[in-house]
Design an enzyme around this catalytic site. Structure first.
Site, PDB file in Angstrom:
ATOM      1  CG  ASP A  94      -5.112  -5.376  13.465  1.00 23.36           C
ATOM      2  OD1 ASP A  94      -4.423  -5.809  14.121  1.00 23.36           O
ATOM      3  OD2 ASP A  94      -5.332  -5.920  12.251  1.00 23.36           O
ATOM      4  CD  GLU A 147      -3.688 -13.379   7.734  1.00 21.20           C
ATOM      5  OE1 GLU A 147      -3.966 -12.446   7.104  1.00 21.20           O
ATOM      6  OE2 GLU A 147      -2.503 -13.715   8.148  1.00 21.20           O
TER       7      GLU A 147
HETATM    8 ZN    ZN Z   1      -1.901  -9.238  13.504  1.00 17.73          ZN
END
Ligand code: ZN
Length: 596
Positions: A72, A203
């Protein structure tokens, strides 16, 4: 005001397909180039037509940075570079460069050969793409061109994962990729300098979670596996080839040894051996314990864990199987799931996050039946357990990183919309800084302060150092540098006043500020002056307070007393030059308070 522009093409209020465009100081940088595991159509890749509809991307992108090998984050890379077209540099760490092409090839096989996907990249394209990769070492400053500088920092998470610091002129940004602020059984914790970037792009997979201690989770995990084995059930643990798999293997291996268990554990991966070789090769990236024990025994040579063969699926009796991929969206883990799901004795343990659209996501949300493309319906009677072993920072970890690197602004990506919105509020409250959460295709413009670099003349620095170092150390003491700004050959220089006057051939004129204070003090003026002298010496112990010819002086501040010796009314004159403004006003207020 200078600006930063950020547009996510993927991972904006979502997990999967990470791809973020960053523009700063005339440079365009692509952060990650991932694919979405939840889609089989064109949505699996970022929409590069956002950049241009017309030909290759090379003229529009100065460099691509890949944070780690998870698909990803890098799964769309060969598509972007070879099919859309990009010939510029791609930066990643050495382990990522070694491992990414293997995972890309593995994924390509599943997509093209098993699912029959069209419009996909070929093996040759993966090779061509990897030729454009420049591998970087941690903490090594890399100049992409004469203005664009990047530096990688350890991110934990998976082998080779890195956060990147990016700088153009006076602007800087940190992109975290995926990271973990607590060490695990095989990797260390993320670390970064106090670099105070204009923007931290973090993130936020576990934006609303504060996880219980690792030890509890491990105990819980072992207990559940053991119970299932005891009742004769089979345990399926879907994993990614590298990362949690190694950590959980170490955990089970130790437990099996200690409890003297006999049920077989299988690791169903052609990749295992290769993967473990990478851990050996990049041993410096793992944590200290593994590095230490490595001398006596390789932690990745397992005694109880054997390679899996497909024929074992229907074997009677208990067993534990690790199989890829981790989100049950294709491949062997899905095949095994279909076979074992209808039996209530069996168990599936999902050790990580599953993106929307995958079978993993469905069963974690309680689906009792899963329908497949060929109309096949699988009843889920096995118990479904979720244990977050995936190595992402939780809410506490994200806050910790913000505290570490002290950014001016934060942007949250790679997380579900509501969770990100929640954490955004918290960050704004706690740190009193702006926090952004753009959706895919949405551009956020962030203005950054104007910074003008200036030189300081050597004599000025030397005299300041002499003065400063003469005083006892005190980290809270302000360090003030007085001088004049001189424009010379398009450069600005801070110089000592006399030095500047001399250079410009002009005379120096000094303006003094003078204030008068009326006080009552019987006796001669001289005795009042003596009293003031003692007071100043007491209040300014760090300063040289001198007394000569009836005048008190501290630096450029002069204090003089006048008045009739037979009358109590006295006038005190306090005067100073502008560079002693602080000191002058302090002394004036002292004498003022005496006069009241
Ligand atoms: Zn990752």
């Amino acid at each position: 005001m200078p600006e930063l522009k950020v547009t996510p093409l993927g991972a904006g209020q979502d997990v999967g397909r990470s791809c973020i465009l960053l523009s700063m100081g005339g440079k365009n940088i692509m952060l990650d180039c991932g694919m979405h595991m939840g889609y089989n159509d064109e949505r699996r890749f970022p929409d590069f037509s956002y950049i241009t509809n017309d030909g290759p991307l090379t003229p529009y992108i100065d460099c691509v940075i890949i944070s780690h090998f998870h698909l990803d984050h890098c799964g769309a890379l060969p598509y972007m570079s070879e099919m859309v077209g990009y010939n510029g540099p791609i930066y990643m760490t050495h382990p990522t460069k070694a491992i990414a092409p293997i995972l890309l090839e593995d994924m390509r096989k599943v997509s093209v050969e098993k699912k029959g996907d069209q419009n996909f990249f070929t093996s040759q394209m993966i090779k061509e793409c990897m030729k454009k990769v420049v591998a970087v070492t941690l903490h090594q400053s890399v100049m992409v061109d004469s203005e664009l500088e990047i530096k990688a920092y350890y991110a934990g998470h998976v082998l080779g994962a890195a956060m990147f610091w990016i700088k153009v002129g006076s602007q800087s940004v940190v992109y975290t990729g995926d990271y973990n602020m607590t060490p695990d059984r095989h990797l260390g914790a993320a670390w970064i300098d106090k670099c105070r970037p204009d923007l931290l792009i973090s993130e936020a997979t576990y934006a609303t979670t504060i996880r219980d201690s690792k030890r509890c989770r491990e105990k819980d995990f072992l207990k559940k596996v053991h119970e299932c084995i005891d009742r004769g059930g089979k345990v399926l643990i879907p994993v990614f080839a590298l990362g949690r798999a190694q950590e959980l293997c170490i955990l089970l291996e130790t437990y099996w040894e200690r409890m003297n268990l006999k049920a077989p554990i299988y690791f169903a991966l052609g990749l295992t051996e290769k993967a473990n070789n990478y851990y050996k090769m990049f041993i410096t990236w793992t944590n200290q314990k593994i590095r230490k024990t490595f001398v006596q025994r390789n932690m990745f040579d397992f005694k109880h864990i054997k390679p899996f063969d497909k024929q074992y699926i229907d074997n009677p009796g208990p067993m534990v199987v690790f199989a890829t991929p981790g989100m049950l969206h294709a491949g062997l883990s899905l095949t095994i799931f279909k076979k074992w799901a209808p039996n209530e004795n069996n168990m599936i343990i999902m050790p990580g996050f599953c993106v929307q659209g995958t079978v993993g996501h469905k069963i974690l949300n309680g689906a009792k039946k899963v329908e497949f493309e060929n109309r096949q319906v699988v009843e889920v009677k096995m118990s479904v357990e979720y244990m977050s072993f995936s190595a992402h920072a939780d809410a506490k970890g994200i806050m910790q990183l913000i505290q570490y690197c002290e950014p001016r602004n934060v942007m949250l990506v790679h997380g579900e919309a509501e969770k990100i919105a929640f954490l955004k509020e918290k960050i704004q409250q706690e740190f009193n800084i702006n926090c952004y959460n753009p959706a895919n295709g949405e551009t956020n413009v962030i203005s950054t302060p104007v910074k003008i670099p200036i030189d300081v003349s050597l004599p000025l620095l030397k005299s300041e150092a002499k003065r400063f170092n003469a005083l006892p150390p005190d980290p809270k003491r302000r360090r003030i540098l007085h001088g004049v700004l001189v424009m010379k050959d398009n450069n600005i220089c801070l110089m000592d006043v006399d030095e500047a006057c001399k250079e410009a051939g002009i005379n120096r004129h000094v303006i003094r500020f003078t204030s008068t204070v009326a006080i009552n003090d019987t006796g001669p003026s001289l005795s009042t002056a003596h009293k003031l002298h003692s007071l100043l010496k007491e209040k300014l112990p760090q300063w040289a307070v001198t007394f000569a010819e009836g005048e008190i002086s501290v630096e450029s501040v002069l204090v003089k007393v006048e008045g009739d010796d037979t009358e109590p009314q006295k006038t005190v004159y306090v005067s100073w030059t502008n560079q002693d403004e602080d000191l002058g006003s302090f002394i004036l207020s002292l004498i003022n308070s005496m006069g009241q």
